[in-house]
Design a protein around this motif. Structure first.
Motif, PDB file in Angstrom:
ATOM      1  N   ALA A 130       5.815 -68.988 -44.458  1.00  0.00           N
ATOM      2  CA  ALA A 130       5.798 -68.238 -45.727  1.00  0.00           C
ATOM      3  C   ALA A 130       4.337 -68.017 -46.106  1.00  0.00           C
ATOM      4  O   ALA A 130       3.460 -68.790 -45.684  1.00  0.00           O
ATOM      5  N   PRO A 131       4.054 -66.980 -46.897  1.00  0.00           N
ATOM      6  CA  PRO A 131       2.666 -66.701 -47.267  1.00  0.00           C
ATOM      7  C   PRO A 131       1.985 -67.901 -47.936  1.00  0.00           C
ATOM      8  O   PRO A 131       2.608 -68.637 -48.685  1.00  0.00           O
ATOM      9  N   ARG A 132       0.719 -68.103 -47.598  1.00  0.00           N
ATOM     10  CA  ARG A 132      -0.078 -69.210 -48.149  1.00  0.00           C
ATOM     11  C   ARG A 132      -1.312 -68.647 -48.845  1.00  0.00           C
ATOM     12  O   ARG A 132      -1.816 -67.579 -48.455  1.00  0.00           O
ATOM     13  N   ALA A 133      -1.807 -69.390 -49.835  1.00  0.00           N
ATOM     14  CA  ALA A 133      -3.080 -68.998 -50.446  1.00  0.00           C
ATOM     15  C   ALA A 133      -4.196 -69.262 -49.439  1.00  0.00           C
ATOM     16  O   ALA A 133      -4.191 -70.296 -48.756  1.00  0.00           O
ATOM     17  N   VAL A 134      -5.142 -68.329 -49.350  1.00  0.00           N
ATOM     18  CA  VAL A 134      -6.270 -68.570 -48.430  1.00  0.00           C
ATOM     19  C   VAL A 134      -7.318 -69.380 -49.194  1.00  0.00           C
ATOM     20  O   VAL A 134      -8.276 -68.843 -49.755  1.00  0.00           O
ATOM     21  N   ASP A 135      -7.095 -70.678 -49.247  1.00  0.00           N
ATOM     22  CA  ASP A 135      -8.003 -71.565 -49.979  1.00  0.00           C
ATOM     23  C   ASP A 135      -8.639 -72.560 -48.999  1.00  0.00           C
ATOM     24  O   ASP A 135      -8.446 -72.460 -47.776  1.00  0.00           O
ATOM     25  N   ALA A 136      -9.367 -73.546 -49.553  1.00  0.00           N
ATOM     26  CA  ALA A 136     -10.082 -74.497 -48.694  1.00  0.00           C
ATOM     27  C   ALA A 136      -9.107 -75.277 -47.811  1.00  0.00           C
ATOM     28  O   ALA A 136      -9.414 -75.578 -46.647  1.00  0.00           O
ATOM     29  N   VAL A 137      -7.926 -75.595 -48.356  1.00  0.00           N
ATOM     30  CA  VAL A 137      -6.950 -76.383 -47.582  1.00  0.00           C
ATOM     31  C   VAL A 137      -6.460 -75.570 -46.389  1.00  0.00           C
ATOM     32  O   VAL A 137      -6.422 -76.062 -45.247  1.00  0.00           O
ATOM     33  N   PHE A 138      -6.107 -74.328 -46.652  1.00  0.00           N
ATOM     34  CA  PHE A 138      -5.624 -73.465 -45.559  1.00  0.00           C
ATOM     35  C   PHE A 138      -6.701 -73.313 -44.488  1.00  0.00           C
ATOM     36  O   PHE A 138      -6.438 -73.473 -43.288  1.00  0.00           O
ATOM     37  N   LEU A 139      -7.916 -73.051 -44.935  1.00  0.00           N
ATOM     38  CA  LEU A 139      -8.993 -72.829 -43.963  1.00  0.00           C
ATOM     39  C   LEU A 139      -9.307 -74.101 -43.176  1.00  0.00           C
ATOM     40  O   LEU A 139      -9.590 -74.050 -41.971  1.00  0.00           O
ATOM     41  N   ALA A 140      -9.239 -75.246 -43.879  1.00  0.00           N
ATOM     42  CA  ALA A 140      -9.473 -76.513 -43.173  1.00  0.00           C
ATOM     43  C   ALA A 140      -8.400 -76.718 -42.103  1.00  0.00           C
ATOM     44  O   ALA A 140      -8.687 -77.165 -40.984  1.00  0.00           O
TER      45      ALA A 140
END
Ligand code: NDP
Length: 246
Positions: A130-140
């Motif tokens: 499902a779509p995720r926010a592109v935030d620090a957690v996602f990028l990590a």
């Protein structure tokens, strides 16, 4: 219950229960393939055929299920699906084809179990995206996945190059993270799926990470013990799986 509900709700729970079951078991009974292959587990098939067959649902079924998602081209869903498919295209079509060790075999039992697992796991992971926010957690999470994959690819390439075509024996691997641990390919695999679980934020991805640890941690310890028993010059400072720790 429709198929989607089964794969999203039930499959990850089955994977977690399987992890709880195999983790203690594998310390006593190493999965009988590769260097731990031994008679007593029924008929077998060539290792290369086994790898392609058992990993193919993780490539084909995942792709088919992902394609059914209305949100399949949303950027984070597309990226996560792309990372998954990259990993499994490599494992199914490249690792399996390049692997060395003519005549090595795998019991049907392990292949059928892996196939069943891969159907549940690929279905659950694809249909949960499902779509995720592109935030620090996602990028990590994405960063960990990429780092883990590079570690895994390098470590498997080192092992492959220990054998000339046609050879089947084992040697002491050196270079890269082999300086620190006996199974950096397993360490890389675990880091990949930890990263995927963080980035995807789904129960299916978390269950896969837990299963990967339950499956590969005991095997890394078995590999380490096997090396130490067979090679008197095995580097004493090398650990099994986690540098300086385990
Ligand atoms: P191994 O490290 O046991 O073996 C990988 C390949 O390298 C095999 O072809 C093996 O041959 C060969 N090899 C290993 N050690 C040596 C050596 N010392 N000298 C020469 N050749 C060697 O890995 P697995 O086969 O268990 O796994 C292969 C890949 O699949 C890994 O990247 C792993 O991370 C991944 N995997 C992921 C799982 C998950 O749960 N996500 C589960 C299982 C695997 P031989 O078979 O003859 O020993």
């Amino acid at each position: 219950m429709d198929a989607s509900h089964f794969f999203v709700e039930r499959a990850p729970v089955i994977v977690l229960v399987a992890a709880a079951f195999v983790f203690p078991l594998l310390f006593f009974i190493p999965a009988p393939y590769g260097r731990h292959y031994r008679p007593g587990f029924g008929p077998s098939l060539p290792a290369r055929v086994a790898w392609v067959s058992m990993e193919s649902p993780s490539l084909l079924l995942f792709a088919a299920f992902w394609w059914t998602l209305p949100q399949r081209f949303e950027s984070t869903v597309g990226l996560l699906a792309g990372l998954w498919l990259l990993h499994y295209a490599q494992r199914t079509l490249i690792f399996s084809v390049l692997m060395r060790g003519e005549g090595r075999r795998k019991p049907w039992l392990t292949v059928v179990m892996a196939l069943a697992f891969n159907v549940l796991n690929a279905g659950g992971n694809a249909l949960s995206l499902a779509p995720r926010a592109v935030d620090a957690v996602f990028l990590a999470g994405v960063g960990l996945f990429v780092a883990g994959m590079l570690i895994n690819l390098h470590a498997d390439a080192v092992l492959r190059n220990l054998r000339a075509p046609g050879e089947t024996g084992h040697r002491i691997p050196h270079g890269g993270l082999y300086r620190f641990v006996s199974s950096p390919n397993y360490l890389g695999e675990m880091i990949e799926w930890l990263g995927f679980a963080i980035a995807a934020g789904t129960l299916a991805a978390l269950a896969f990470f837990v299963f990967t640890v339950a499956n590969l941690l005991p095997r890394a310890i078995s590999h380490h013990r096997w090396y130490r028993e067979r090679f008197s010059d095995y580097p004493v400072e090398r650990r099994a799986l986690i540098p300086f720790v385990l």
